[in-house]
Design a protein around this motif. Structure first.
Motif, mmCIF file in Angstrom:
data_model
loop_
_atom_site.group_PDB
_atom_site.id
_atom_site.type_symbol
_atom_site.label_atom_id
_atom_site.label_comp_id
_atom_site.label_asym_id
_atom_site.label_seq_id
_atom_site.Cartn_x
_atom_site.Cartn_y
_atom_site.Cartn_z
ATOM 1 N N ALA A 104 0.839 -1.200 0.000
ATOM 2 C CA ALA A 104 0.000 0.000 0.000
ATOM 3 C C ALA A 104 0.873 1.250 0.000
ATOM 4 N N VAL A 105 1.931 1.242 0.807
ATOM 5 C CA VAL A 105 2.862 2.378 0.827
ATOM 6 C C VAL A 105 3.518 2.542 -0.544
ATOM 7 N N ASN A 106 3.917 1.418 -1.150
ATOM 8 C CA ASN A 106 4.574 1.468 -2.453
ATOM 9 C C ASN A 106 3.634 2.016 -3.520
ATOM 10 N N TRP A 107 2.418 1.458 -3.601
ATOM 11 C CA TRP A 107 1.453 1.917 -4.603
ATOM 12 C C TRP A 107 1.095 3.382 -4.400
ATOM 13 N N GLY A 108 0.832 3.758 -3.142
ATOM 14 C CA GLY A 108 0.440 5.144 -2.863
ATOM 15 C C GLY A 108 1.541 6.132 -3.197
ATOM 16 N N THR A 109 2.786 5.774 -2.857
ATOM 17 C CA THR A 109 3.919 6.657 -3.160
ATOM 18 C C THR A 109 4.117 6.790 -4.661
ATOM 19 N N TYR A 110 3.957 5.674 -5.375
ATOM 20 C CA TYR A 110 4.129 5.707 -6.833
ATOM 21 C C TYR A 110 3.076 6.613 -7.482
ATOM 22 N N ILE A 111 1.826 6.456 -7.062
ATOM 23 C CA ILE A 111 0.747 7.291 -7.618
ATOM 24 C C ILE A 111 1.020 8.759 -7.328
ATOM 25 N N TYR A 112 1.409 9.051 -6.079
ATOM 26 C CA TYR A 112 1.733 10.437 -5.711
ATOM 27 C C TYR A 112 2.887 10.962 -6.559
ATOM 28 N N GLY A 113 3.934 10.148 -6.736
ATOM 29 C CA GLY A 113 5.089 10.580 -7.511
ATOM 30 C C GLY A 113 4.740 10.909 -8.949
ATOM 31 N N VAL A 114 3.946 10.042 -9.572
ATOM 32 C CA VAL A 114 3.569 10.264 -10.978
ATOM 33 C C VAL A 114 2.714 11.515 -11.112
ATOM 34 N N ASN A 115 1.711 11.651 -10.254
ATOM 35 C CA ASN A 115 0.770 12.765 -10.405
ATOM 36 C C ASN A 115 1.281 14.075 -9.827
ATOM 37 N N SER A 116 2.465 14.057 -9.207
ATOM 38 C CA SER A 116 3.083 15.310 -8.761
ATOM 39 C C SER A 116 4.265 15.686 -9.649
ATOM 40 N N GLY A 117 4.354 15.047 -10.834
ATOM 41 C CA GLY A 117 5.388 15.409 -11.800
ATOM 42 C C GLY A 117 6.770 14.882 -11.461
ATOM 43 N N ARG A 118 6.840 13.701 -10.813
ATOM 44 C CA ARG A 118 8.131 13.131 -10.421
ATOM 45 C C ARG A 118 8.314 11.731 -11.006
ATOM 46 N N VAL A 119 7.975 11.566 -12.261
ATOM 47 C CA VAL A 119 8.094 10.264 -12.911
ATOM 48 C C VAL A 119 9.552 9.824 -12.964
ATOM 49 N N VAL A 120 10.461 10.763 -13.238
ATOM 50 C CA VAL A 120 11.887 10.430 -13.280
ATOM 51 C C VAL A 120 12.348 9.926 -11.911
ATOM 52 N N GLU A 121 11.858 10.573 -10.855
ATOM 53 C CA GLU A 121 12.247 10.142 -9.512
ATOM 54 C C GLU A 121 11.677 8.761 -9.182
ATOM 55 N N THR A 122 10.464 8.463 -9.667
ATOM 56 C CA THR A 122 9.919 7.117 -9.436
ATOM 57 C C THR A 122 10.762 6.069 -10.168
ATOM 58 N N SER A 123 11.256 6.422 -11.360
ATOM 59 C CA SER A 123 12.117 5.470 -12.078
ATOM 60 C C SER A 123 13.404 5.224 -11.301
ATOM 61 N N LEU A 124 13.924 6.272 -10.657
ATOM 62 C CA LEU A 124 15.116 6.115 -9.822
ATOM 63 C C LEU A 124 14.859 5.089 -8.715
ATOM 64 N N GLY A 125 13.658 5.151 -8.130
ATOM 65 C CA GLY A 125 13.318 4.206 -7.069
ATOM 66 C C GLY A 125 13.445 2.768 -7.519
ATOM 67 N N TYR A 126 12.982 2.478 -8.728
ATOM 68 C CA TYR A 126 13.045 1.106 -9.213
ATOM 69 C C TYR A 126 14.423 0.756 -9.779
ATOM 70 N N PHE A 127 15.202 1.765 -10.165
ATOM 71 C CA PHE A 127 16.597 1.497 -10.533
ATOM 72 C C PHE A 127 17.402 1.037 -9.314
ATOM 73 N N ILE A 128 17.182 1.698 -8.165
ATOM 74 C CA ILE A 128 18.012 1.379 -7.001
ATOM 75 C C ILE A 128 17.431 0.244 -6.151
ATOM 76 N N THR A 129 16.234 -0.253 -6.496
ATOM 77 C CA THR A 129 15.636 -1.343 -5.718
ATOM 78 C C THR A 129 16.559 -2.563 -5.601
ATOM 79 N N PRO A 130 17.211 -3.031 -6.702
ATOM 80 C CA PRO A 130 18.105 -4.194 -6.544
ATOM 81 C C PRO A 130 19.227 -3.951 -5.534
ATOM 82 N N LEU A 131 19.723 -2.714 -5.488
ATOM 83 C CA LEU A 131 20.783 -2.398 -4.524
ATOM 84 C C LEU A 131 20.240 -2.426 -3.097
#
Length: 311
Positions: A82-109
Motif C-alpha cells: 500500500a505504501v509502495n502503490w500510494g507513493t508511486y501514484i503520488y510521484g507520478v501525479n506530482s510530476g516526479r516520474v523520473v524520480e519514481t524510475s530512480l526508485g526502481y533502478f536502485i531497488t536491486p541495490l
C-alpha cells in the motif's frame, strides 16, 4: 513455443506494462492519489477473485488462517505494498516520474542491502562497490534536488521489504495478491464511502471513460503481476534480473520525453552513477551465476568417476 521463450515473453510484457504505467496513472486525474489507491485495491480484489473463481482455487484460505505467523506476514506485506502503490501514484501525479524510475533502478541495490542487514548475507567486492556507487548517487541527487529523493527511497525500501516478506510467505501470486488486497479492501471501501459522502469523489463524476479507467485499475495492477509470476516460474533469476530494468528505463524515458521533466547536469550525473552501479551489479551477478553453473557441471562430470573408483 518452448517454456523458456514463453517465460521471456511473459517477463517482457509484464515489465513493458509496468514501464508504461505512468501514462495510465496520469489518465486517472483529477482523482487524488488516495482515491486512486483505494480504487486500485478494491478492483484488484474483484479482478483476482474472478480469476480464482474461474480456476476454482479457494482451498488456500483456511490453511492460511490457521497460521498466525503467515497472517502477520500478509498484514505486513499488505501495508508495504500500500505504501509502495500510494507513493508511486503520488510521484507520478506530482510530476516526479523520473524520480519514481530512480526508485526502481536502485531497488536491486536496496534488496542486497537488506540481505546484508536482515539475512546476514556476505557480499562480494563488486557488490560492495555497486552499493558505494549507489550511495554516492543518492548524495549527488540530494544535492541536485535540494532534498532527499524521498519518493525514490520510499519506493525502493518498500518494494525491497515487500519482496523479502513475500519470499518468506511463499504464497502463489494470485492467492497472495488476493489476500493482500482483501486486507486493504475494508479501509479502502471505508475511505471511498467517506469521500463520496463528503462530495469529494471523482469516481462517477468526471466522465464514463474516467470511471471505466478507475475500475480497470484492478486489472492493470493484477495482470502484470500474474505475467511476472509466469516468467519467474520459467526463467533463471539472472534473466529476470536483466528484464527488470525495462520498466524503470521506460519510466525514465516517459518522464523526460513525454512529460518533459527537467534533467540538469547534476541529475544526469547522479543517474549515471546509478546506472554504473547497476552495470557492475548485473555483470557481477552474471559472472557469479556462470561460475556456479560451471562448478555444477564439473561436479556432475566428476561424480561417475568418483563412484567407479575402487574402495
Amino acid at each position: 513455443m518452448t517454456e523458456l521463450r514463453r517465460g521471456y515473453l511473459y517477463g517482457f510484457v509484464a515489465y513493458l506494462l509496468w514501464g508504461f504505467f505512468p501514462l495510465y496513472i496520469k489518465l486517472l486525474r483529477p482523482a487524488g492519489p488516495v482515491e486512486i489507491l483505494a480504487h486500485r485495491v478494491v478492483w484488484s480484489v474483484v479482478f483476482v477473485a474472478l480469476v480464482l473463481a474461474v480456476l476454482r482455487n479457494w482451498s488456500f484460505v483456511l490453511p492460511l488462517l490457521r497460521r498466525p505467523a503467515a497472517v502477520a506476514g500478509v498484514l505486513i506485506a499488505a501495508a508495504l505494498i500500500a505504501v509502495n502503490w500510494g507513493t508511486y501514484i503520488y510521484g507520478v501525479n506530482s510530476g516526479r516520474v523520473v524520480e519514481t524510475s530512480l526508485g526502481y533502478f536502485i531497488t536491486p541495490l536496496v534488496v542486497v542491502l537488506l540481505g546484508v542487514t536482515v539475512l546476514r548475507e556476505r557480499l562480494r567486492v563488486a557488490q560492495w562497490v555497486a552499493l558505494g556507487l549507489g550511495t554516492v548517487a543518492v548524495a549527488v541527487l540530494t544535492y541536485d534536488y535540494g532534498r532527499l529523493p524521498y519518493v525514490a527511497l520510499i519506493l525502493a525500501l518498500s518494494f525491497a521489504a515487500y519482496s523479502l516478506t513475500k519470499k518468506r510467505l511463499a504464497l502463489p501470486p494470485a492467492e497472495g495478491l488476493f489476500v493482500e488486497s482483501a486486507v486493504l479492501a475494508l479501509p479502502a471501501v471505508t475511505y471511498l464511502a467517506w469521500l463520496s459522502w463528503q462530495g469529494g469523489a471523482a469516481f462517477g463524476h468526471v466522465s464514463a471513460t474516467h470511471t471505466t479507467l478507475l475500475v480497470l485499475a484492478g486489472a492493470a495492477t493484477a495482470i502484470p503481476l500474474l505475467l511476472f509470476a509466469g516468467a519467474a516460474n520459467r526463467l533463471p533469476l539472472t534473466a529476470l534480473g536483466i528484464l527488470q530494468y525495462i520498466a524503470p528505463i521506460l519510466q525514465f524515458a516517459i518522464g523526460v520525453l513525454v512529460f518533459h521533466e527537467p534533467m540538469p547536469p547534476a541529475r544526469i550525473g547522479g543517474f549515471a552513477l546509478v546506472w554504473g552501479a547497476l552495470v557492475l551489479f548485473t555483470f557481477d551477478g552474471l559472472r557469479h551465476a556462470r561460475s556456479r553453473r560451471i562448478a555444477r557441471v564439473r561436479a556432475a562430470a566428476a561424480e561417475p568417476v568418483a563412484t567407479a573408483a575402487p574402495h
